[in-house]
Design a protein around this motif. Structure first.
Motif, PDB file in Angstrom:
ATOM      1  N   ASP A   1      12.925  48.281  50.715  1.00  0.00           N
ATOM      2  CA  ASP A   1      14.204  47.607  51.445  1.00  0.00           C
ATOM      3  C   ASP A   1      14.097  47.459  52.742  1.00  0.00           C
ATOM      4  N   ILE A   2      13.229  48.627  53.423  1.00  0.00           N
ATOM      5  CA  ILE A   2      13.358  48.479  54.810  1.00  0.00           C
ATOM      6  C   ILE A   2      12.368  47.325  55.226  1.00  0.00           C
ATOM      7  N   PHE A   3      11.577  46.807  54.454  1.00  0.00           N
ATOM      8  CA  PHE A   3      10.735  45.540  54.758  1.00  0.00           C
ATOM      9  C   PHE A   3      11.383  44.407  54.187  1.00  0.00           C
ATOM     10  N   GLY A   4      12.737  44.090  53.904  1.00  0.00           N
ATOM     11  CA  GLY A   4      13.285  43.301  53.367  1.00  0.00           C
ATOM     12  C   GLY A   4      13.222  43.010  51.784  1.00  0.00           C
ATOM     13  N   GLY A   5      12.468  43.815  50.924  1.00  0.00           N
ATOM     14  CA  GLY A   5      12.415  43.794  49.567  1.00  0.00           C
ATOM     15  C   GLY A   5      13.896  44.380  48.654  1.00  0.00           C
ATOM     16  N   SER A   6      13.604  43.937  47.680  1.00  0.00           N
ATOM     17  CA  SER A   6      14.711  44.307  46.750  1.00  0.00           C
ATOM     18  C   SER A   6      14.188  45.276  45.528  1.00  0.00           C
ATOM     19  N   GLY A   7      12.929  45.581  45.537  1.00  0.00           N
ATOM     20  CA  GLY A   7      12.529  46.149  44.396  1.00  0.00           C
ATOM     21  C   GLY A   7      12.744  47.726  44.199  1.00  0.00           C
ATOM     22  N   VAL A   8      12.739  48.324  45.490  1.00  0.00           N
ATOM     23  CA  VAL A   8      12.705  49.949  45.619  1.00  0.00           C
ATOM     24  C   VAL A   8      13.340  50.148  47.093  1.00  0.00           C
ATOM     25  N   THR A   9      14.160  51.013  47.191  1.00  0.00           N
ATOM     26  CA  THR A   9      14.628  51.547  48.348  1.00  0.00           C
ATOM     27  C   THR A   9      13.634  52.878  48.983  1.00  0.00           C
ATOM     28  N   LEU A  10      13.839  53.023  50.294  1.00  0.00           N
ATOM     29  CA  LEU A  10      13.156  53.971  50.808  1.00  0.00           C
ATOM     30  C   LEU A  10      13.664  55.371  50.286  1.00  0.00           C
ATOM     31  N   GLU A  11      15.005  55.589  50.247  1.00  0.00           N
ATOM     32  CA  GLU A  11      15.694  56.561  49.722  1.00  0.00           C
ATOM     33  C   GLU A  11      15.070  57.068  48.448  1.00  0.00           C
ATOM     34  N   GLU A  12      14.949  56.144  47.481  1.00  0.00           N
ATOM     35  CA  GLU A  12      14.209  56.503  46.027  1.00  0.00           C
ATOM     36  C   GLU A  12      13.044  57.001  46.301  1.00  0.00           C
ATOM     37  N   CYS A  13      12.155  56.494  47.124  1.00  0.00           N
ATOM     38  CA  CYS A  13      10.766  57.150  47.490  1.00  0.00           C
ATOM     39  C   CYS A  13      10.779  58.484  48.175  1.00  0.00           C
ATOM     40  N   ILE A  14      11.823  58.553  48.893  1.00  0.00           N
ATOM     41  CA  ILE A  14      12.033  60.069  49.548  1.00  0.00           C
ATOM     42  C   ILE A  14      12.227  61.111  48.425  1.00  0.00           C
ATOM     43  N   ARG A  15      13.039  60.776  47.701  1.00  0.00           N
ATOM     44  CA  ARG A  15      13.855  61.545  46.650  1.00  0.00           C
ATOM     45  C   ARG A  15      12.443  61.635  45.432  1.00  0.00           C
ATOM     46  N   TRP A  16      11.669  60.547  45.113  1.00  0.00           N
ATOM     47  CA  TRP A  16      10.599  60.855  44.314  1.00  0.00           C
ATOM     48  C   TRP A  16       9.566  62.043  44.830  1.00  0.00           C
ATOM     49  N   ASN A  17       9.325  61.947  46.384  1.00  0.00           N
ATOM     50  CA  ASN A  17       8.529  62.917  46.911  1.00  0.00           C
ATOM     51  C   ASN A  17       8.976  64.222  46.890  1.00  0.00           C
ATOM     52  N   GLN A  18      10.536  64.402  46.805  1.00  0.00           N
ATOM     53  CA  GLN A  18      10.898  65.803  46.734  1.00  0.00           C
ATOM     54  C   GLN A  18      11.128  66.347  45.377  1.00  0.00           C
ATOM     55  N   GLY A  19      10.677  65.466  44.507  1.00  0.00           N
ATOM     56  CA  GLY A  19      10.425  65.926  43.085  1.00  0.00           C
ATOM     57  C   GLY A  19      11.601  65.316  42.109  1.00  0.00           C
TER      58      GLY A  19
END
Length: 253
Positions: A233-251
Motif C-alpha cells: 500500500d505504501i507504494f500505491g498497491g492494493s494487495g497487502v498493507t505495511l501494517e499487515e507485514c509488520i504484524r506478520w514479522n511480530q508473529g
C-alpha cells in the motif's frame, strides 16, 4: 521463520516501483512514483524496526537520495547499485549496514573471483551481500547483470549457492522475469533457495499478498525472507498493507 523485508527502489532520483525486466538505459515501465523522498521510507522502516531492508539504485542519478536514506537510518539499511571495490567502503561509512553487489563481480559476463576478493578486502564478508538476481533459462536460472538485461553463464543452483555462501553474509535474489508484475512468486526458485541456502537469503519478485509471505514460509521451511514492492500500500498497491507485514514479522500469523 520467513520475514518481510522492506525496500527503497530508486530510479532517476525518485522512489519508484518498476517492472524489473523492462529496465533499460532509456527508462523503464513504472508501476509507482512516490511523492515522498527516500528519507520518508527510511524513517518509516526505522520507526517500525523493520530490519534487513535494502536501498537499490537502479541506474544513475540516485546518489543523493541513496545517501539520504542511509543517513536517515544509519546501520539499518543495505545498499546496492553500482557498488564496486572502489566505493563500497564509502557506503558503509555513509550508514549502510551492508553493501550489495552483482554486476561488478562479472567481467565479460564471466564471474570474477579476483573482484570478489577485492571487495571482500574492502568491507569484509560480514558486510557483503551478493545479489544473485536471475532470469529463467532452459536449464534453470542464470544470474542477470547490468540491470537484469545481461544473462550470464553463472547458474543459480546448489553448487553456486554453496560456493558463494562462504564469501558473504547474505544473498539477495530478484526473480527478474516476475519482478514488479504482481503475478505471484517464482515458487520453484523459492523452493530451491530454501533447500540449498545455508546463509540468510531474501527473495523478491511477484509477491502480491500476505498469502505470498505464508507461501514463501512454507516452500522454504522459513529459510527465505520476502520483499514485497509494487503490491504494498505504501507504494500505491492494493494487495497487502505495511501494517499487515509488520504484524506478520511480530508473529501474528
Amino acid at each position: 521463520m520467513t520475514q518481510f523485508r522492506p525496500c527503497i527502489d530508486l530510479h532517476q532520483g525518485q522512489v519508484k516501483q518498476i517492472v524489473g525486466g523492462s529496465l533499460q538505459d532509456s527508462g523503464a515501465k513504472t508501476n509507482f512514483i512516490s511523492q515522498y523522498d527516500a528519507a520518508h521510507y527510511a524513517n518509516l522502516y526505522k520507526d517500525h524496526n523493520l530490519q534487513g531492508g535494502h536501498v537499490i539504485a537502479l541506474g544513475p542519478g540516485n546518489q543523493e537520495q541513496a545517501l539520504l536514506a542511509l543517513e536517515t537510518w544509519k546501520g539499518g539499511l543495505q545498499f546496492g547499485g553500482g557498488v564496486n571495490a572502489d566505493n563500497a567502503s564509502s557506503y558503509i561509512e555513509a550508514g549502510a549496514s551492508h553493501v550489495i553487489v552483482t554486476s561488478y563481480l562479472f567481467e565479460n559476463d564471466q564471474f570474477s573471483w579476483q573482484r570478489l576478493e577485492q571487495i571482500k578486502a574492502e568491507v569484509g564478508a560480514d558486510r557483503l551481500i551478493l545479489d544473485l538476481s536471475c532470469r529463467k533459462t532452459e536449464n534453470g536460472w542464470n544470474i542477470a547483470t547490468n540491470r537484469w538485461q545481461t544473462v550470464t553463464e553463472t547458474k543459480v543452483d546448489k553448487a553456486t549457492l554453496a560456493e558463494l555462501s562462504e564469501h558473504c553474509a547474505e544473498f539477495l535474489i530478484h526473480a527478474a522475469d516476475v519482478e514488479g508484475l504482481q503475478g505471484g512468486i517464482d515458487k520453484e526458485l523459492v523452493g530451491l533457495l530454501g533447500e540449498h541456502c545455508s546463509i540468510p537469503v531474501t527473495y523478491a519478485g511477484g509477491a502480491r499478498s500476505l498469502e505470498d509471505l505464508k507461501l514463501v514460509d512454507q516452500l522454504s521451511n522459513g529459510k527465505v525472507d520476502l520483499t514485497i514492492g509494487s503490491a504494498l500500500d505504501i507504494f500505491g498497491g492494493s494487495g497487502v498493507t505495511l501494517e499487515e507485514c509488520i504484524r506478520w514479522n511480530q508473529g501474528e500469523r
